[in-house]
Design an enzyme around this catalytic site. Structure first.
Site, mmCIF file in Angstrom:
data_model
loop_
_atom_site.group_PDB
_atom_site.id
_atom_site.type_symbol
_atom_site.label_atom_id
_atom_site.label_comp_id
_atom_site.label_asym_id
_atom_site.label_seq_id
_atom_site.Cartn_x
_atom_site.Cartn_y
_atom_site.Cartn_z
ATOM 1 N N HIS A 2 62.540 64.609 148.859
ATOM 2 C CA HIS A 2 61.742 63.995 149.919
ATOM 3 C C HIS A 2 60.271 64.285 149.626
ATOM 4 C CE1 HIS A 2 60.194 62.921 153.861
ATOM 5 N NE2 HIS A 2 61.385 62.471 154.209
ATOM 6 N N ARG A 21 54.494 58.965 158.889
ATOM 7 C CA ARG A 21 53.868 57.898 158.115
ATOM 8 C C ARG A 21 54.189 56.532 158.695
ATOM 9 N NH1 ARG A 21 56.474 58.517 153.049
ATOM 10 N NH2 ARG A 21 57.658 60.277 153.846
#
Length: 496
Positions: A260, A283
């Site tokens: 990740h 995000r």
């Protein structure tokens, strides 16, 4: 050796994460009985840590928000993210049953009426819990596990014979008789060995992201990434994979281990090997990434493997002088403003910023530049150019097409956190078919053995989309539970 339970038709479910609880609830709803075996002191597993939500295509919530989506589009995005290495039959099932999975969770009381856009998705479809205006945030995974366990507890209270839950009980072997799986062998916390009989067994034991031993699965299949930190709990040791392997179960995609791109670096312990996940939803609500030079270096909503590669190539380690640094690891700086914080949810952000102290506030880009030890014009130019892209005045050089919420102004307060890539998910595992039956090396189902969730491989291909892990657990957990129950019922009838 003590005999814990021998009451067929019973399905033995191993693992108390989302896949295991989904399987258990499906079995109970169909009229079956369950013995749920969990190695830790409580149910939850890594599912309880999930923060970005669960994907659903063509849901009522999407329709109410004016989002046009379909199972075909989710299927396409999943295959694209996985470089078409996915088992296409499983992906089709995943997508077609995604709306039903969201409804399954809503029926146990999970509020999934907010939707986020995660990296690699063509439309917003990751359902999560709306952030409260005040009070404590409610992480999606934790709330889902809490509600499922509460529903199972209610059913157990009404009918104690429905389910028996054994915590701090570790599976050490799978028992077969005349080629058929008929139960498992376990060890309790006090070291006592026991057998649990069942007409079938569902493995929902999770992945192997924390199996770092010299003879562990990470060493065998991912030796090149052993130096990365992990977002996983220490219990993610792949025991289900290893035990089923001894029965001849086929393993697929084991070398496909997801890094990740964004795990928080704790300023108090920058070198810690276990990191707190910086949810993709950050995000998805507008956070941007810059490197230590103050420049953007990629599409913040790109695939996870893409964003990880961009950090490793274009973001150098961050010096200790800036928020404690990144302990020599390639790192990015995540930036947010008040608008993106509100969109993400202020209580959840305050947990990251105030409780965990991952974020630090800077009054403007000049103050941030000084802390990073870069020329203030660099960060100002980065933010000004992003604003032009955000406003549609120019195209993003990194191909970003969706720009959530708001751009960050150089003159407004900016919140910054250091993030690094970390081992997050293992795409590989036991090969299963569309009925969640575990397949052996000869391509045949192992009779009586089923699996769901991260213990399996095939669904995600080379790279998993955010929001597909919880979805996989619900979809294939329910399928495994249903298949295991049907096998139990059929076996019981054949004995009459």
């Amino acid at each position: 050796m003590a005999q814990l339970l021998s009451a067929e038709p019973t399905v033995v479910v191993v693992g108390g994460g989302l896949a295991g609880l989904s399987a258990s609830l499906e079995i109970i709803n169909e009229g079956g009985r369950v013995v749920l075996v969990e190695g830790e002191s409580n149910t939850g597993g890594n599912s309880a840590k999930a923060s970005s939500g669960i994907n659903g295509a063509g849901t009522d919530t999407q329709e109410k928000l004016g989002i046009h989506d379909s199972p075909e589009l989710l299927e396409k995005d999943t295959l694209s993210a996985g470089d078409n290495e996915n088992d296409k039959s499983l992906v089709k099932i995943l997508a077609e049953k995604s709306a039903g999975a969201v409804e399954f969770l809503r029926n146990v009381g999970v509020d999934l009426t907010d939707i986020n856009l995660c990296g690699g998705h063509s439309v917003p479809r990751t359902h999560w819990i709306p952030s409260p205006k005040e009070g404590r945030p409610i992480p999606a995974g934790f709330e889902i596990m809490k509600r499922l366990r509460a529903r199972i507890n209610d059913l157990q209270e009404k009918n104690p014979e429905t389910i028996r839950i054994l915590t701090q009980t570790k599976m050490v072997d799978i028992i077969r008789k005349e080629g058929k799986v008929v139960g498992i062998e376990v060890v309790s916390a006090d070291g006592e060995k026991s057998k649990i009989n069942g007409a079938s067994v569902v493995l929902a034991t999770g992945g192997f992201s924390a199996d770092r031993s010299s003879d562990g699965l990470l060493t065998e299949f991912g030796k090149q990434i052993l130096d990365f930190p992990s977002t996983n709990g220490a219990f993610a040791r792949g025991e289900g994979v290893k035990i089923a392997r001894t029965l001849g179960a086929k393993l697929i995609g084991m070398e496909r281990i997801q890094i990740h791109p964004t795990a928080f670096v704790d300023p108090k312990e920058p070198a810690a090997g276990t990191k707190f996940l910086a949810a993709e939803a950050l995000r998805g609500k507008g956070a941007i990434l810059i490197n230590s030079e103050g420049k953007r270096f990629g599409n913040e909503l790109g695939r996870r493997d893409y964003t990880t590669a961009r950090i490793l190539e274009h973001a150098k380690p961050i010096a200790e002088s800036f928020q404690g640094g990144s302990a020599g690891r390639h790192a990015a700086v995540m930036l947010m403003n008040e608008a993106t914080i509100d969109a993400f949810g202020r209580p959840a952000f305050n947990f990251y910023a105030i409780v965990k102290k991952f974020f630090q506030k800077y009054e403007n880009s000049q103050e941030l530049a000084k802390a990073l030890n870069v020329d203030e014009s660099v960060i100002k130019t980065t933010l000004d150019e992003y604003k032009e892209i955000f406003d549609g005045k120019k195209e993003d050089p990194f191909g970003k097409k969706v720009f959530p919420v708001a751009a960050i102004s150089p003159s407004e307060p900016i919140y910054a956190a250091i993030v690094v890539p970390a081992i997050h998910y293992t795409m590989g595992g036991l090969k299963i078919d569309e009925h969640a039956r575990v397949i052996d090396e000869q391509g045949k189902p192992i009779e009586g053995l089923y699996a769901a969730g991260e213990v399996t491989g095939g669904v995600h291909g080379s790279n998993r989309l955010g929001g597909n892990s919880l979805l996989e657990c619900v979809v294939f957990g329910r399928i495994a539970g249903n298949s295991g129950f049907n096998a139990s019922r059929d076996a019981s009838r054949s004995e009459l």
